[in-house]
Design a protein around this motif. Structure first.
Motif: not given
Length: 258
Positions: A39-47
């Motif tokens: 629950p503490d994680s951060v997702l980094l999405a994209g190119n």
């Protein structure tokens, strides 16, 4: 003069193969990382901008990089559809748009901008479901020598991103503001190594950290004490970050000749 349709179709096909192979390379590592999501994680999405920034420190929260270099908004939406996140994360950050600016895609046409918006909506549906807060970055500026991309489209595509954030309660921000040359879509000197990719991704990592850490409570504190995050979903699996790819592997897609 317009490029013949068959050449445009061939470019789409080549681009799809290049980005598809990159996603296939990254998918095992992404899934392994997502299995450890908390629950503490951060997702980094994209190119590639998102992929190359790695896993920065985002306010003490673990960063899971699920980005795939070379991705357009349509590519990113397809990749996310193949992933499963076992728990709702604290936040997600999206950097997208650079590959949608390729001139052969005709980013100056209204229907292309509308399609970009529709593709980003698909991405945001996934990120909204997977995270409590969603941050969307403005489209990065391009170098003056990056003739394969249309700098005039940077503001147009960024405006669409800002509108989607405003209507969905998401956060639109510009981690590239300090490096823009005026209000246009061009970057100041020294930012890029090839007109598209940054010469150094550490400053971008710091900008992301400032933006996210400033709005997401420190790790260990609940985002909203009255609303607990949902538990794991039935079908675990999904994605995680893979090591940064050599530029030569994705260069064909990145320089506008996928």
């Amino acid at each position: 003069m317009d490029v013949p349709w068959i050449e445009t179709a061939a470019r789409h096909w080549r681009h799809g193969r290049i980005v598809g192979r990159r996603f296939a390379d990254r998918r095992p590592g992404i899934r392994a990382a997502l299995r450890a999501a908390a629950p503490d994680s951060v997702l980094l999405a994209g190119n590639s901008h998102a992929e190359f920034v790695g896993t920065p420190d985002l306010g003490g929260r673990a960063c899971i990089n699920i980005a795939v270099g070379g991705s357009t908004a349509a590519d990113c939406g397809r990749h996310l559809a193949e992933l499963r996140v076992p728990t709702r994360c604290a936040a997600a950050v999206l950097i997208i748009g650079t590959n949608d600016l390729q001139r052969w895609r005709h980013p100056e046409r209204a229907r292309v901008v509308d399609r970009f918006e529709a593709d980003v909506r698909r991405i945001l549906r996934s990120l909204d479901a997977w995270s409590a807060q969603v941050f969307v970055a403005a489209v990065p500026p391009v170098g003056i020598g990056a003739t394969g991309r249309d700098p005039a489209a940077v503001a147009v595509f960024s405006d669409r991103l800002a509108r989607l954030c405003a209507e969905g309660g998401r956060t639109f921000f510009d981690p590239f503001a300090a490096w823009r040359a005026g209000t246009g879509g061009l970057a100041g000197p020294g930012l890029h190594r090839d007109g598209v990719h940054l010469a150094d991704y550490a400053p971008l990592a710091a900008a992301l950290s400032r933006a996210v850490a400033g709005m997401v409570p420190p790790a260990g504190r609940p985002l909203r004490p009255d609303v607990p995050c949902p538990g794991p979903r039935p079908a675990p699996a999904a994605t995680a970050p893979a090591a940064t790819a050599p530029l030569r592997v994705l260069r064909a897609a990145w320089v506008g000749r996928p």
